[in-house]
Design an enzyme around this catalytic site. Structure first.
Site, short mmCIF file in Angstrom:
data_model
loop_
_atom_site.label_atom_id
_atom_site.label_comp_id
_atom_site.label_asym_id
_atom_site.label_seq_id
_atom_site.Cartn_x
_atom_site.Cartn_y
_atom_site.Cartn_z
N SER A 189 -1.31 -1.01 -8.41
CA SER A 189 -0.15 -1.85 -8.77
C SER A 189 -0.13 -2.03 -10.17
CB SER A 189 -0.38 -3.30 -8.04
OG SER A 189 0.28 -4.24 -8.56
N TYR A 202 -6.22 -10.51 -6.46
CA TYR A 202 -5.48 -9.26 -6.33
C TYR A 202 -5.63 -8.35 -7.41
CZ TYR A 202 -1.57 -6.52 -5.00
OH TYR A 202 -0.48 -5.31 -4.75
N1 LIG Z 1 5.61 -4.20 -2.62
C1 LIG Z 1 5.26 -4.25 -3.71
O1 LIG Z 1 5.81 -4.93 -4.61
C2 LIG Z 1 3.85 -3.67 -4.33
C3 LIG Z 1 3.84 -3.48 -5.63
C4 LIG Z 1 2.56 -3.10 -6.21
C5 LIG Z 1 1.82 -2.51 -5.21
N2 LIG Z 1 1.91 -2.58 -3.94
C6 LIG Z 1 0.95 -2.00 -2.93
O2 LIG Z 1 1.58 -1.08 -2.20
C7 LIG Z 1 0.79 -1.01 -0.84
C8 LIG Z 1 1.69 -1.11 0.10
O3 LIG Z 1 2.34 -2.25 0.03
P1 LIG Z 1 3.61 -2.72 0.64
O4 LIG Z 1 4.38 -3.81 0.08
O5 LIG Z 1 4.29 -1.36 1.47
O6 LIG Z 1 3.06 -3.55 2.25
P2 LIG Z 1 3.77 -3.78 3.67
O7 LIG Z 1 5.20 -3.65 3.70
O8 LIG Z 1 3.09 -5.31 3.94
O9 LIG Z 1 2.89 -2.84 4.57
C9 LIG Z 1 1.28 -2.94 4.75
C10 LIG Z 1 1.11 -1.88 5.74
O10 LIG Z 1 -0.28 -2.09 5.91
C11 LIG Z 1 -0.58 -2.38 7.06
N3 LIG Z 1 -1.66 -3.24 7.23
C12 LIG Z 1 -1.78 -4.55 6.53
N4 LIG Z 1 -2.90 -5.28 6.53
C13 LIG Z 1 -3.73 -4.25 7.38
C14 LIG Z 1 -5.15 -4.26 7.67
N5 LIG Z 1 -6.03 -5.36 7.46
N6 LIG Z 1 -5.60 -3.26 8.48
C15 LIG Z 1 -4.80 -2.08 8.63
N7 LIG Z 1 -3.60 -2.05 8.25
C16 LIG Z 1 -2.91 -2.97 7.75
C17 LIG Z 1 0.88 -2.97 7.88
O11 LIG Z 1 0.95 -2.62 9.29
P3 LIG Z 1 -0.12 -3.72 10.33
O12 LIG Z 1 0.45 -5.20 10.03
O13 LIG Z 1 0.80 -3.34 11.65
O14 LIG Z 1 -1.38 -3.61 10.27
C18 LIG Z 1 1.56 -2.16 7.11
O15 LIG Z 1 1.82 -0.81 7.77
C19 LIG Z 1 -0.36 -2.14 -1.12
O16 LIG Z 1 -1.64 -1.53 -1.50
C20 LIG Z 1 0.21 -2.94 -1.89
O17 LIG Z 1 -0.88 -3.64 -2.83
C21 LIG Z 1 2.97 -3.21 -3.23
#
Ligand SMILES: NC(=O)c1ccc[n+]([C@@H]2O[C@H](COP(=O)([O-])OP(=O)(O)OC[C@H]3O[C@@H](n4cnc5c(N)ncnc54)[C@H](OP(=O)(O)O)[C@@H]3O)[C@@H](O)[C@H]2O)c1
Length: 312
Positions: A189, A202
């Site tokens: 991130s 985080y």
């Molecule tokens: N969105 C942003 O702005 C952003 C910015 C920087 C970095 N990131 C990084 O990008 C990555 C993805 O983020 P996102 O925003 O796409 O998240 P998201 O939309 O919340 O999706 C998270 C995914 O992970 C699964 N998940 C969550 N907790 C879990 C657990 N304990 N065990 C297994 N699966 C789990 C969820 O499915 P289930 O709930 O069905 O398990 C879902 O498929 C993360 O590492 C985040 O830190 C995101």
């Protein structure tokens, strides 16, 4: 008087050297940006690396978009998340749309006793790409000691954001090294590049992911493995609680379509042109100004969240 001319001469060369250095760096960045995002490029991501792509946290957001992009390139996909229902749904969407095989593994990365199950499920698969995407953040920005259920939050953040990246790599990398090819994408991130107070744990876990990726890339690039640290700013997903995509907060599909073009070119990337520009701008700020801005933004978000929570 005798000493002012040499001193002025020295300062002249220091100034000229600095300007030349900055000009070279900026030109190089522009050249790389044009090469990666401006010109068409083929990353070589596909079954040529190995039949299967494994994506953690693949039923939503960035992980789901990576799973779809891999399938679009003809790779079979292993989807790993918590909910079997969501896994079944995404799995059949991908099979129908891209005509590739899929496999699902339902586990909670919040625990550490899941890796034998994952290992058994991956047995015999030729894995070309691993996307270490699963991640969790805070419910809302908060002072470290005031985080509700702090013990549990620390444990989950470390298991999900840090342990998963190490353990999944440990499972998948040996066979990649044996075949001298493979790609590992670790979703860190921008908050792993620049410290983010009020999201302290985080932010620190994401620095781990960034350092882990950079080091691993150096260790294994000569063995045919490309490890990439992906450092997004905001992307409109459930985790960020941003519903409506904008130019600087793209949808996960838009973000991943851009990020995937950087594979093989940048071992460390913000993944999306606007995010790279944001990074240049932020890195120019003096750190006191950066911290003032980020504290104010996160304090305002915290106050807004707590006010809303009190109303409900
Ligand atoms: N969105 C942003 O702005 C952003 C910015 C920087 C970095 N990131 C990084 O990008 C990555 C993805 O983020 P996102 O925003 O796409 O998240 P998201 O939309 O919340 O999706 C998270 C995914 O992970 C699964 N998940 C969550 N907790 C879990 C657990 N304990 N065990 C297994 N699966 C789990 C969820 O499915 P289930 O709930 O069905 O398990 C879902 O498929 C993360 O590492 C985040 O830190 C995101």
């Amino acid at each position: 008087m005798d000493h002012t001319v040499p001193a002025a001469g020295f300062l002249y060369w220091v100034g000229a050297g600095t300007v030349a250095y900055l000009a070279l760096r900026i030109s190089y960045s522009i050249f790389m940006a044009i090469k990666v995002w401006g010109l068409g490029n083929e990353t070589g991501v596909g079954p040529g690396l190995g039949e299967w792509a494994v994506v953690t946290g693949s039923t939503d957001g960035i992980g789901k978009s990576y799973a779809e992009e891999m399938a679009k390139r003809g790779m079979k996909v292993v989807l790993i998340s918590r909910s079997q229902d969501k896994l079944n749904q995404v799995s059949s969407e991908i099979r129908e749309k891209f005509k590739v095989e899929t496999k699902t593994i339902a586990v909670d990365f919040g625990s550490q006793d899941i890796y034998e199950k994952i290992k058994a499920s991956l047995e015999g698969l030729q894995i070309g790409v691993l996307v270490n995407n699963v991640g969790m953040s805070y419910e809302y920005p908060e002072y470290f000691l005031d985080i509700p259920d702090l013990d549990n939050v620390i444990k989950k953040l470390i298991n999900i954001n840090v342990v998963s990246v190490c353990k999944m790599t440990q499972l998948v990398l040996p066979a990649m090294v044996e075949r001298s090819k493979g790609v590992i994408l670790n979703i860190s991130s921008a908050s792993g590049m620049n410290p983010v107070p009020l999201l302290t744990v985080y932010s620190a876990t994401k620095t781990f992911v960034d350092f882990f990726s950079q080091c691993l890339h150096e260790e294994y690039k000569r063995k045919g493995i490309f490890v990439q640290s992906v450092l997004p700013y905001f992307v409109a997903t459930k985790l960020s609680k941003i519903r409506k995509p904008t130019l600087d907060k793209p949808s996960s599909d838009t973000y991943v379509k851009a990020a995937i073009r950087t594979i093989g070119f940048q071992s460390r990337t913000n993944g999306y042109p606007i995010h790279s520009l944001m990074n240049v701008f932020i890195s120019l700020l003096p750190s006191w100004m950066y911290f003032k801005i980020i504290m104010n933004i996160n304090k305002a978000t915290r106050a807004h969240y707590l006010k809303k929570a009190k109303k409900n």
